[in-house]
Design a protein around this motif. Structure first.
Motif, PDB file in Angstrom:
ATOM      1  N   GLY A   1       0.776  -1.231   0.000  1.00  0.00           N
ATOM      2  CA  GLY A   1       0.000   0.000   0.000  1.00  0.00           C
ATOM      3  C   GLY A   1       0.805   1.277   0.000  1.00  0.00           C
ATOM      4  N   TYR A   2       2.126   1.189  -0.180  1.00  0.00           N
ATOM      5  CA  TYR A   2       2.965   2.386  -0.239  1.00  0.00           C
ATOM      6  C   TYR A   2       3.170   2.770  -1.711  1.00  0.00           C
ATOM      7  CZ  TYR A   2       4.146   1.850   4.702  1.00  0.00           C
ATOM      8  OH  TYR A   2       4.086   1.756   6.072  1.00  0.00           O
ATOM      9  N   THR A   3       2.754   3.951  -2.086  1.00  0.00           N
ATOM     10  CA  THR A   3       2.882   4.392  -3.482  1.00  0.00           C
ATOM     11  C   THR A   3       4.070   5.323  -3.678  1.00  0.00           C
ATOM     12  OG1 THR A   3       1.354   6.219  -3.045  1.00  0.00           O
ATOM     13  CG2 THR A   3       0.418   4.168  -3.906  1.00  0.00           C
ATOM     14  N   ASP A   4       4.844   5.574  -2.623  1.00  0.00           N
ATOM     15  CA  ASP A   4       5.977   6.499  -2.732  1.00  0.00           C
ATOM     16  C   ASP A   4       7.260   5.892  -2.170  1.00  0.00           C
ATOM     17  OD1 ASP A   4       5.311   6.469  -0.059  1.00  0.00           O
ATOM     18  OD2 ASP A   4       5.435   8.645   0.214  1.00  0.00           O
ATOM     19  N   VAL A   5       7.328   4.566  -2.134  1.00  0.00           N
ATOM     20  CA  VAL A   5       8.496   3.869  -1.585  1.00  0.00           C
ATOM     21  C   VAL A   5       8.952   2.811  -2.601  1.00  0.00           C
ATOM     22  CG1 VAL A   5       9.327   2.334   0.251  1.00  0.00           C
ATOM     23  CG2 VAL A   5       7.790   4.223   0.813  1.00  0.00           C
ATOM     24  N   GLY A   6      10.262   2.634  -2.720  1.00  0.00           N
ATOM     25  CA  GLY A   6      10.789   1.553  -3.552  1.00  0.00           C
ATOM     26  C   GLY A   6      11.396   1.996  -4.861  1.00  0.00           C
ATOM     27  N   CYS A   7      11.231   3.261  -5.236  1.00  0.00           N
ATOM     28  CA  CYS A   7      11.864   3.843  -6.421  1.00  0.00           C
ATOM     29  C   CYS A   7      12.509   5.172  -6.027  1.00  0.00           C
ATOM     30  CB  CYS A   7      10.840   4.118  -7.522  1.00  0.00           C
ATOM     31  SG  CYS A   7      10.170   2.655  -8.313  1.00  0.00           S
ATOM     32  N   LEU A   8      13.427   5.634  -6.847  1.00  0.00           N
ATOM     33  CA  LEU A   8      14.017   6.956  -6.646  1.00  0.00           C
ATOM     34  C   LEU A   8      13.584   7.830  -7.813  1.00  0.00           C
ATOM     35  CD1 LEU A   8      17.575   5.943  -5.395  1.00  0.00           C
ATOM     36  CD2 LEU A   8      15.545   6.524  -4.046  1.00  0.00           C
ATOM     37  N   LYS A   9      12.368   8.346  -7.694  1.00  0.00           N
ATOM     38  CA  LYS A   9      11.775   9.170  -8.732  1.00  0.00           C
ATOM     39  C   LYS A   9      11.079  10.358  -8.094  1.00  0.00           C
ATOM     40  CE  LYS A   9      10.949   5.232 -11.843  1.00  0.00           C
ATOM     41  NZ  LYS A   9       9.935   4.465 -12.602  1.00  0.00           N
ATOM     42  N   GLU A  10      10.726  11.334  -8.899  1.00  0.00           N
ATOM     43  CA  GLU A  10      10.043  12.512  -8.375  1.00  0.00           C
ATOM     44  C   GLU A  10       8.752  12.109  -7.671  1.00  0.00           C
ATOM     45  OE1 GLU A  10       9.481  15.285 -11.541  1.00  0.00           O
ATOM     46  OE2 GLU A  10      11.628  15.494 -11.939  1.00  0.00           O
ATOM     47  N   GLY A  11       8.561  12.649  -6.472  1.00  0.00           N
ATOM     48  CA  GLY A  11       7.379  12.360  -5.678  1.00  0.00           C
ATOM     49  C   GLY A  11       7.546  11.211  -4.711  1.00  0.00           C
ATOM     50  N   TYR A  12       8.649  10.469  -4.837  1.00  0.00           N
ATOM     51  CA  TYR A  12       8.907   9.341  -3.945  1.00  0.00           C
ATOM     52  C   TYR A  12       9.708   9.787  -2.719  1.00  0.00           C
ATOM     53  CZ  TYR A  12       7.193   5.624  -7.011  1.00  0.00           C
ATOM     54  OH  TYR A  12       6.397   4.789  -7.753  1.00  0.00           O
ATOM     55  N   SER A  13       9.586   9.010  -1.653  1.00  0.00           N
ATOM     56  CA  SER A  13      10.385   9.265  -0.454  1.00  0.00           C
ATOM     57  C   SER A  13      11.866   9.070  -0.775  1.00  0.00           C
ATOM     58  CB  SER A  13       9.983   8.307   0.669  1.00  0.00           C
ATOM     59  OG  SER A  13       8.654   8.526   1.067  1.00  0.00           O
ATOM     60  N   ALA A  14      12.691   9.867  -0.151  1.00  0.00           N
ATOM     61  CA  ALA A  14      14.140   9.752  -0.341  1.00  0.00           C
ATOM     62  C   ALA A  14      14.674   8.646   0.564  1.00  0.00           C
ATOM     63  CB  ALA A  14      14.820  11.079  -0.061  1.00  0.00           C
ATOM     64  N   ASP A  15      14.302   7.408   0.242  1.00  0.00           N
ATOM     65  CA  ASP A  15      14.751   6.213   0.959  1.00  0.00           C
ATOM     66  C   ASP A  15      15.760   5.519   0.054  1.00  0.00           C
ATOM     67  OD1 ASP A  15      12.709   7.025   2.617  1.00  0.00           O
ATOM     68  OD2 ASP A  15      11.419   5.301   2.226  1.00  0.00           O
ATOM     69  N   PHE A  16      17.046   5.632   0.361  1.00  0.00           N
ATOM     70  CA  PHE A  16      18.065   5.124  -0.558  1.00  0.00           C
ATOM     71  C   PHE A  16      19.291   4.634   0.194  1.00  0.00           C
ATOM     72  CE2 PHE A  16      18.759   9.674  -0.029  1.00  0.00           C
ATOM     73  CZ  PHE A  16      20.128   9.829   0.077  1.00  0.00           C
ATOM     74  N   GLN A  17      20.063   3.800  -0.499  1.00  0.00           N
ATOM     75  CA  GLN A  17      21.317   3.295   0.033  1.00  0.00           C
ATOM     76  C   GLN A  17      22.448   3.657  -0.921  1.00  0.00           C
ATOM     77  OE1 GLN A  17      21.341  -1.092   0.215  1.00  0.00           O
ATOM     78  NE2 GLN A  17      19.467  -1.115  -1.010  1.00  0.00           N
ATOM     79  N   ILE A  18      23.582   4.016  -0.337  1.00  0.00           N
ATOM     80  CA  ILE A  18      24.775   4.337  -1.110  1.00  0.00           C
ATOM     81  C   ILE A  18      25.715   3.142  -1.034  1.00  0.00           C
ATOM     82  CG2 ILE A  18      26.726   5.909  -1.393  1.00  0.00           C
ATOM     83  CD1 ILE A  18      25.098   8.068   0.009  1.00  0.00           C
ATOM     84  N   LEU A  19      26.029   2.564  -2.186  1.00  0.00           N
ATOM     85  CA  LEU A  19      26.847   1.360  -2.267  1.00  0.00           C
ATOM     86  C   LEU A  19      28.215   1.678  -2.857  1.00  0.00           C
ATOM     87  CD1 LEU A  19      24.176  -0.993  -3.901  1.00  0.00           C
ATOM     88  CD2 LEU A  19      24.616  -0.689  -1.457  1.00  0.00           C
ATOM     89  N   THR A  20      29.200   0.861  -2.531  1.00  0.00           N
ATOM     90  CA  THR A  20      30.507   0.998  -3.171  1.00  0.00           C
ATOM     91  C   THR A  20      30.338   0.932  -4.684  1.00  0.00           C
ATOM     92  OG1 THR A  20      30.842  -1.394  -2.968  1.00  0.00           O
ATOM     93  CG2 THR A  20      31.795  -0.006  -1.243  1.00  0.00           C
ATOM     94  N   GLY A  21      31.136   1.707  -5.392  1.00  0.00           N
ATOM     95  CA  GLY A  21      30.977   1.784  -6.840  1.00  0.00           C
ATOM     96  C   GLY A  21      31.850   0.834  -7.621  1.00  0.00           C
ATOM     97  N   ASN A  22      32.668   0.064  -6.905  1.00  0.00           N
ATOM     98  CA  ASN A  22      33.550  -0.862  -7.603  1.00  0.00           C
ATOM     99  C   ASN A  22      32.757  -1.988  -8.257  1.00  0.00           C
ATOM    100  OD1 ASN A  22      33.200  -1.595  -4.682  1.00  0.00           O
ATOM    101  ND2 ASN A  22      34.134  -3.483  -5.367  1.00  0.00           N
ATOM    102  N   ALA A  23      33.242  -2.460  -9.400  1.00  0.00           N
ATOM    103  CA  ALA A  23      32.582  -3.552 -10.117  1.00  0.00           C
ATOM    104  C   ALA A  23      33.613  -4.320 -10.920  1.00  0.00           C
ATOM    105  CB  ALA A  23      31.501  -3.001 -11.046  1.00  0.00           C
TER     106      ALA A  23
END
Length: 433
Positions: A346-368
């Motif tokens: 039922g959350y319509t603003d969680v789980g993506c990083l897009k306009e209108g969504y909550s700023a819920d994010f993780q910063i990961l190491t950039g190595n690959a």
């Protein structure tokens, strides 16, 4: 705002050298990094991958106390009757609830999980304070949660009312970061009048109702023996899922007719691949759930665990079960672990990083180990990142976890309290190796 080396907005959309602007906890604009250079308060993560946090769509925080216990080798119904109910659930107190919730919060955020759907099973702990004990911990941690008490007739009707009161109290806060739901257990621990009463309460409140369902073959067998139909057919017959807000947890043993019913009625499902394997419960037909249009989320069942590993279990088990690498793709697995589960709850603003969504994010190491592109960066995160790669975790734009440590909770004290609690809980019990 934040500047990212790679910005994963969703399972199917990623951009290099992009970031976003945050206002009042929400993402208001996705922009190239160059537009954020030199701006005050901007996080510089240009050496990192930034992606959405995860949603654990089914967990029991209290189950972390079962660390070190050796479960009897039984199917679900006798396992509950002989072990979980008398030995684990009935012995929970407000103190064990607090400690296990604290520990689970640490385990969740350090694994990239910031939204949990927890079901508490503590029938003899002090009534009126059980969910509030969990809520206080989650709110202090800075996380989000859906909290409920499992309600069935082995104890009484009181849990339904406590769930109702908690729903109303959380609504008074004015936001949905922490919510309540109506929650029942199974068709073998609840009579049909009880189930219908609970469903009616949920409809009257315009709230979700959730259940445990078909965790292994026992429940369908019980339903067929008692009612002459499968579990989903019974729920449909009694009108349990009327209203459009329903969530079913487990569903590891499902008949095709059941998936068809649940798809038609809009019932979402949480799958727990690791837990189901450990509990002799089988492998859920997730690929078939998706084919039936069912909203699917990923859970742990217990309150801990490497969620990246759990996400990989989800996909690999479907590949093996269906003899196909295309049965469930890494992108589908990532979608289920992020926006799929959040949307299903039922959350319509969680789980993506897009306009209108909550700023819920993780910063990961950039190595690959590979050359990253917009087409493979999500798969790289899926297959090769782990909790050790998480630098920081944010909820509503607020830092809650850094380098594996909670910002708001006392990690050292909690892990010490938890260890002592586990030792005391199992002292004298015959369930130790």
């Amino acid at each position: 705002g934040i500047m990212a080396g790679w910005l994963i907005m969703s399972a199917t959309e990623a951009k290099k050298d992009y970031g976003f602007v945050v206002e009042n906890g929400k993402i208001v604009e996705i922009v190239p990094n160059e537009k954020l250079l030199g701006k005050e308060g901007v996080i510089d993560a240009r050496d990192s991958i930034v992606c959405p946090t995860f949603t654990n769509t089914h967990t029991h925080f209290y189950e972390t106390l079962a660390h070190g216990a050796t479960e009897p080798n039984l199917s679900l119904k006798p396992l509950l009757e002989d072990f979980w109910w008398p030995v684990v659930e009935n012995r929970q107190t407000l103190e064990t609830i607090r400690i296990s919730t604290e520990y689970s919060a640490l385990e969740s955020m350090t694994s990239g999980v910031t939204l949990c759907n927890d079901i508490l099973e503590a029938p003899f702990a002090e009534r009126g304070k059980r969910l509030l004990t969990e809520e206080a911990v989650i709110r202090k941690a800075g996380m989000k949660a859906v909290l409920s008490l499992e309600s069935n007739e082995r104890i009484g009707y009181e849990n339904l009312e406590e769930n109702k009161n908690f729903i109303l109290k959380m609504r008074e806060t004015g936001n949905s970061d922490i919510r309540g739901t109506i929650c029942t257990h199974t068709t073998f621990s609840c009579s049909t009048p009880f189930l219908m009463k609970a469903a009616g309460m949920a409809r009257d409140m315009d709230e979700y109702i959730q259940i445990h369902m078909n965790e292994g073959p026992d429940e369908d067998k019980c339903c067929v023996d008692k009612y002459g139909m499968t579990t989903a057919e019974l729920y449909k017959k009694i009108g349990f899922w009327e209203g459009g807000k329903a969530w079913a947890n487990q569903c590891s043993c499902m008949e095709p007719v059941e998936l068809n019913i649940m798809g038609q009625m809009g019932v979402g499902i949480s799958t727990q691949p690791r837990s189901n394997a450990l509990c002799n419960a089988g492998i859920a037909p997730v690929a078939d759930m998706l084919k039936n249009g069912i909203k699917v989320g990923l859970g742990t069942d217990n309150g801990e665990g490497n969620f990246y590993e759990n996400m990989r279990y989800l996909v690999l088990m479907q590949m093996g079960k269906n003899y196909s690498k295309h049965a469930l793709t890494p992108l589908q697995g990532f979608q289920i672990a992020t926006e799929g589960g959040a949307f299903g709850l039922g959350y319509t603003d969680v789980g993506c990083l897009k306009e209108g969504y909550s700023a819920d994010f993780q910063i990961l190491t950039g190595n690959a180990a590979i050359q990253l592109t917009e087409k493979n960066v999500v798969a790289e995160v899926f297959w090769r990142k782990d909790p050790k790669d998480i630098k920081k975790v944010y909820v509503n734009g607020n830092l809650i976890c850094q380098d594996g440590h909670s910002v708001n909770l006392d990690d050292e004290r909690i892990r010490k309290d938890f260890s002592e609690c586990v030792r005391e809980f199992w002292k004298g019990q015959p369930y130790q190796d």
